[in-house]
Design an enzyme around this catalytic site. Structure first.
Site, mmCIF file in Angstrom:
data_model
loop_
_atom_site.group_PDB
_atom_site.id
_atom_site.type_symbol
_atom_site.label_atom_id
_atom_site.label_comp_id
_atom_site.label_asym_id
_atom_site.label_seq_id
_atom_site.Cartn_x
_atom_site.Cartn_y
_atom_site.Cartn_z
ATOM 1 N N GLY A 32 49.323 42.698 -11.079
ATOM 2 C CA GLY A 32 48.065 42.038 -10.729
ATOM 3 C C GLY A 32 47.237 42.914 -9.804
ATOM 4 N N SER A 33 46.076 42.393 -9.430
ATOM 5 C CA SER A 33 45.139 43.215 -8.665
ATOM 6 C C SER A 33 45.616 43.467 -7.234
ATOM 7 C CB SER A 33 43.756 42.559 -8.662
ATOM 8 O OG SER A 33 43.854 41.233 -8.213
ATOM 9 N N GLY A 85 51.824 39.869 -5.514
ATOM 10 C CA GLY A 85 50.833 38.850 -5.199
ATOM 11 C C GLY A 85 51.301 37.494 -5.693
ATOM 12 N N ALA A 86 50.407 36.523 -5.663
ATOM 13 C CA ALA A 86 50.719 35.182 -6.179
ATOM 14 C C ALA A 86 49.407 34.469 -6.461
ATOM 15 C CB ALA A 86 51.545 34.389 -5.166
ATOM 16 N N GLY A 98 52.021 34.052 -12.291
ATOM 17 C CA GLY A 98 51.996 34.185 -13.748
ATOM 18 C C GLY A 98 50.641 34.058 -14.388
ATOM 19 N N GLY A 100 48.715 36.265 -14.395
ATOM 20 C CA GLY A 100 48.621 37.597 -15.019
ATOM 21 C C GLY A 100 49.620 37.766 -16.168
ATOM 22 N N GLU A 106 58.697 39.351 -13.252
ATOM 23 C CA GLU A 106 58.504 39.225 -11.799
ATOM 24 C C GLU A 106 59.637 38.402 -11.192
ATOM 25 O OE1 GLU A 106 53.643 39.498 -11.546
ATOM 26 O OE2 GLU A 106 54.551 37.539 -11.716
ATOM 27 N N LYS A 124 44.564 31.731 -1.508
ATOM 28 C CA LYS A 124 45.755 31.399 -2.309
ATOM 29 C C LYS A 124 46.679 30.402 -1.598
ATOM 30 C CE LYS A 124 44.930 34.811 -5.431
ATOM 31 N NZ LYS A 124 45.748 35.963 -5.657
#
Ligand code: 5RP
Length: 226
Positions: A32-33, A85-86, A98, A100, A106, A124
């Site tokens: 992810g980013s 990340g999350a 998820g 992504g 993961e 988040k």
């Protein structure tokens, strides 16, 4: 403050956390980013990293391009630190991941890790998981309709994620409007549906540390035990 800056701040804080450990580590990396912002800073801890494990083909390609050695769980028994990340995080450091699409790999890497450092911006952080964002589940393609019906039975609305094929060749159903209740119980219920490979609730393997950024700076949060 723009979201790229907030990602850069948590990435930097995770790097500093690892630098302070002052030891060599096997490092697992998410997808992810925000994970990308962390990878961009990995040269700062290059000397500490003995090898890396990647949670997706995308992450693997980035690490390979940067010249990091990539191992598998066939080579490595234990990951020292997993950084990812999350999509949502609660005060128990339980997460939904998820969006992504990389949730299964993961969760495997997170579960094989001694320490899971989750890096997110403040948006988040939630009081209840699954209210604003759906719960992704990875499903083998032939089970799509069956799993969908089972999810409806337990009160959720499954939405097929169009155009998404996971790195494992599967599909994703995003479950909306599901009252999660106790996240670890819902994690068990969802993963027990035949055809479900994994679900995006990370409660049994929650994070050990969540690094959160906002416009004022970064803070560290540890699980508040019930
Ligand atoms: C991918 C994930 C990501 O960690 C999650 O979607 C957060 O991504 P981003 O850092 O781009 O907001 O779980 O499967």
């Amino acid at each position: 403050m723009d979201s790229e800056k907030l990602k850069e701040m948590v990435a930097q804080a995770a790097i500093e956390h690892i630098q302070k450990l002052d030891k060599k580590i096997v490092l697992g990396i998410g997808t992810g980013s925000t994970a990308k912002a962390f990878m961009a800073k990995m040269p700062l801890i290059q000397k500490q990293i003995t090898t890396t494990l990647a949670s997706s083909i995308e992450t693997q390609n980035i690490l390979a391009k940067m010249g990091f050695e990539i191992s598998t769980l066939g080579d490595i028994r234990k990951i020292d630190i997993y950084v990812d990340g999350a999509d949502e995080v609660n005060k128990y450091c339980e997460m939904i991941k998820g969006l992504g699409g990389a949730l299964t790999r993961e969760k495997v890497l997170a579960s094989a890790s001694d320490e899971f450092i989750c890096i997110v911006d403040e948006t988040k952080m939630v009081s209840t998981l699954g209210v604003d964002k759906p719960i992704p589940v990875e499903v083998i393609p032939m089970a799509r309709s069956f799993v969908g019906r089972e999810i409806v039975e337990i009160g959720g609305q499954p939405v097929y994620r169009v155009g998404c094929q996971t790195d494992n060749g599967n599909i994703i159903l995003d479950i909306r409007n599901m009252k999660i209740g106790i996240p670890s119980d819902m994690e068990t219920i969802l993963t027990q549906i035949p055809g479900v490979v994994e679900c995006g609730i990370f409660a049994k393997r929650h994070a050990n540390l969540v690094i959160v950024s906002n416009e004022k700076g970064v803070s560290k949060q540890y699980p508040q035990y019930m």
